[in-house]
Design an enzyme around this catalytic site. Sequence first.
Site, PDB file in Angstrom:
ATOM      1  N   GLY A  13      24.253 -61.023  10.520  1.00 19.16           N
ATOM      2  CA  GLY A  13      24.720 -60.156  10.744  1.00 19.16           C
ATOM      3  C   GLY A  13      24.492 -58.673  12.045  1.00 19.16           C
ATOM      4  O   GLY A  13      24.165 -57.652  12.027  1.00 19.16           O
ATOM      5  N   SER A  14      24.964 -60.094  13.149  1.00 20.00           N
ATOM      6  CA  SER A  14      24.964 -58.798  14.908  1.00 20.00           C
ATOM      7  C   SER A  14      26.280 -57.704  14.567  1.00 20.00           C
ATOM      8  O   SER A  14      26.122 -57.335  14.933  1.00 20.00           O
ATOM      9  CB  SER A  14      25.250 -59.780  15.348  1.00 20.00           C
ATOM     10  OG  SER A  14      26.537 -60.421  15.713  1.00 20.00           O
ATOM     11  N   ASN A  15      27.137 -58.019  13.379  1.00 21.94           N
ATOM     12  CA  ASN A  15      28.479 -57.304  13.469  1.00 21.94           C
ATOM     13  C   ASN A  15      27.929 -56.596  12.547  1.00 21.94           C
ATOM     14  O   ASN A  15      28.090 -54.922  12.947  1.00 21.94           O
ATOM     15  CB  ASN A  15      29.674 -58.492  13.276  1.00 21.94           C
ATOM     16  CG  ASN A  15      30.310 -58.549  14.544  1.00 21.94           C
ATOM     17  OD1 ASN A  15      30.966 -58.182  15.054  1.00 21.94           O
ATOM     18  ND2 ASN A  15      30.373 -60.339  14.145  1.00 21.94           N
ATOM     19  N   MET A  91      31.198 -65.784   4.322  1.00 26.58           N
ATOM     20  CA  MET A  91      31.350 -67.114   4.386  1.00 26.58           C
ATOM     21  C   MET A  91      32.412 -68.216   2.782  1.00 26.58           C
ATOM     22  O   MET A  91      32.613 -69.243   3.274  1.00 26.58           O
ATOM     23  CB  MET A  91      30.629 -67.947   4.455  1.00 26.58           C
ATOM     24  CG  MET A  91      29.626 -67.851   6.203  1.00 26.58           C
ATOM     25  SD  MET A  91      30.627 -67.356   7.276  1.00 26.58           S
ATOM     26  CE  MET A  91      30.859 -69.151   7.519  1.00 26.58           C
ATOM     27  N   ARG A  92      32.445 -66.375   2.343  1.00 28.07           N
ATOM     28  CA  ARG A  92      33.653 -67.026   1.334  1.00 28.07           C
ATOM     29  C   ARG A  92      34.492 -66.730   0.970  1.00 28.07           C
ATOM     30  O   ARG A  92      35.351 -66.205   2.249  1.00 28.07           O
ATOM     31  CB  ARG A  92      32.656 -66.960  -0.366  1.00 28.07           C
ATOM     32  CG  ARG A  92      30.646 -67.258  -0.461  1.00 28.07           C
ATOM     33  CD  ARG A  92      30.424 -66.203  -1.727  1.00 28.07           C
ATOM     34  NE  ARG A  92      31.122 -66.316  -3.103  1.00 28.07           N
ATOM     35  CZ  ARG A  92      30.662 -66.946  -3.608  1.00 28.07           C
ATOM     36  NH1 ARG A  92      29.796 -68.119  -3.757  1.00 28.07           N
ATOM     37  NH2 ARG A  92      32.188 -67.396  -4.894  1.00 28.07           N
ATOM     38  N   ASN A 108      38.813 -58.562   8.065  1.00 25.46           N
ATOM     39  CA  ASN A 108      37.405 -59.041   8.636  1.00 25.46           C
ATOM     40  C   ASN A 108      37.621 -59.430  10.332  1.00 25.46           C
ATOM     41  O   ASN A 108      38.687 -59.085  10.972  1.00 25.46           O
ATOM     42  CB  ASN A 108      38.458 -60.784   8.064  1.00 25.46           C
ATOM     43  CG  ASN A 108      37.463 -62.035   8.091  1.00 25.46           C
ATOM     44  OD1 ASN A 108      36.295 -62.439   8.318  1.00 25.46           O
ATOM     45  ND2 ASN A 108      37.799 -63.188   8.885  1.00 25.46           N
ATOM     46  N   HIS A 110      37.162 -62.299  12.758  1.00 27.66           N
ATOM     47  CA  HIS A 110      37.032 -63.833  13.529  1.00 27.66           C
ATOM     48  C   HIS A 110      37.057 -63.775  15.120  1.00 27.66           C
ATOM     49  O   HIS A 110      38.087 -63.739  15.769  1.00 27.66           O
ATOM     50  CB  HIS A 110      39.019 -64.333  12.525  1.00 27.66           C
ATOM     51  CG  HIS A 110      39.228 -66.068  12.886  1.00 27.66           C
ATOM     52  ND1 HIS A 110      38.305 -66.314  11.534  1.00 27.66           N
ATOM     53  CD2 HIS A 110      39.623 -66.910  14.022  1.00 27.66           C
ATOM     54  CE1 HIS A 110      38.536 -68.380  12.154  1.00 27.66           C
ATOM     55  NE2 HIS A 110      39.237 -68.313  13.938  1.00 27.66           N
TER      56      HIS A 110
HETATM   57  C1  GRF Z   1      31.012 -63.764  13.719  1.00 24.04           C
HETATM   58  O1  GRF Z   1      31.017 -64.903  14.918  1.00 24.04           O
HETATM   59  C2  GRF Z   1      32.166 -63.290  13.021  1.00 24.04           C
HETATM   60  O2  GRF Z   1      33.174 -64.031  13.606  1.00 24.04           O
HETATM   61  C3  GRF Z   1      32.549 -64.583  12.190  1.00 24.04           C
HETATM   62  O3  GRF Z   1      31.606 -64.865  11.513  1.00 24.04           O
HETATM   63  C4  GRF Z   1      30.689 -64.529  12.679  1.00 24.04           C
HETATM   64  C5  GRF Z   1      29.362 -63.747  11.809  1.00 24.04           C
HETATM   65  O4  GRF Z   1      28.196 -62.773  12.917  1.00 24.04           O
HETATM   66  N1  GRF Z   1      33.342 -64.523  11.265  1.00 24.04           N
HETATM   67  P1  GRF Z   1      26.821 -61.676  12.509  1.00 24.04           P
HETATM   68  O5  GRF Z   1      26.407 -62.147  11.045  1.00 24.04           O
HETATM   69  O6  GRF Z   1      28.501 -60.564  12.588  1.00 24.04           O
HETATM   70  O7  GRF Z   1      26.208 -62.211  13.795  1.00 24.04           O
END
Ligand code: GRF
Length: 202
Positions: A13-15, A91-92, A108, A110
């Site tokens: 969940g860092s994003n 992840m789905r 998304n 990536h």
């Molecule tokens: C990130 O590296 C993103 O690019 C990828 O999954 C990871 C998610 O990280 N799709 P977080 O859960 O947001 O920390």
Amino acid sequence: MGLPIGVLASGRGSNLEAILRAWEAGELPVELKMVISDKKEARALRIAAEHGVPAEFLDPKAFPDRVSYDLALAARLKAAGVELVVLAGYMRILSQAFLEQFPLQVINIHPALLPAFPGLGAQKQAWEYGVKITGCTVHFVDAGVDTGPIIAQAAVAVEDDDTPETLAERILEQEHRLLPEVIRWIAQGRVRVRGRRVYIQK
Ligand code: GRF
């Protein structure tokens, strides 16, 4: 008020945190309606709850197949009025049935410069391949794996002493900057799509 968004996340969940930081700083004209996860233990759910955002675990095992799960997911997002779905470590693979309900409304992040290194472990794939520059991409989601129209990218140089982990950390810093920025552009109505090309109005 602002563009109603929903975030789907499966893990750390860092994003999501980066989005919350930008939102709470008043930088995003959005309304963060809900966070949904397919993983009960996802840290993203705890973070959302800590920030007062409705957070829900939707259990894939409670549904007979992927489409019925995705339709339930879409129904929740629609009921909350969501108009932009942000995948932040979700992840789905989303089915066509879901995407039809949110045409060009799902983005998304990536951790590679697409179309290079799609799929899982992109940072490690890039490091093992030996590229000198990699980075991250925010793109619209289509039915393929990391194949939709590219909205924005940020480059990260690969250093000789990098490991896949140190490289992933520097890419993550760029993710945290790029994803909120793209959300802002979309919320401001500045993003146009023509075929595979995406234009950002200045
Ligand atoms: C990130 O590296 C993103 O690019 C990828 O999954 C990871 C998610 O990280 N799709 P977080 O859960 O947001 O920390």
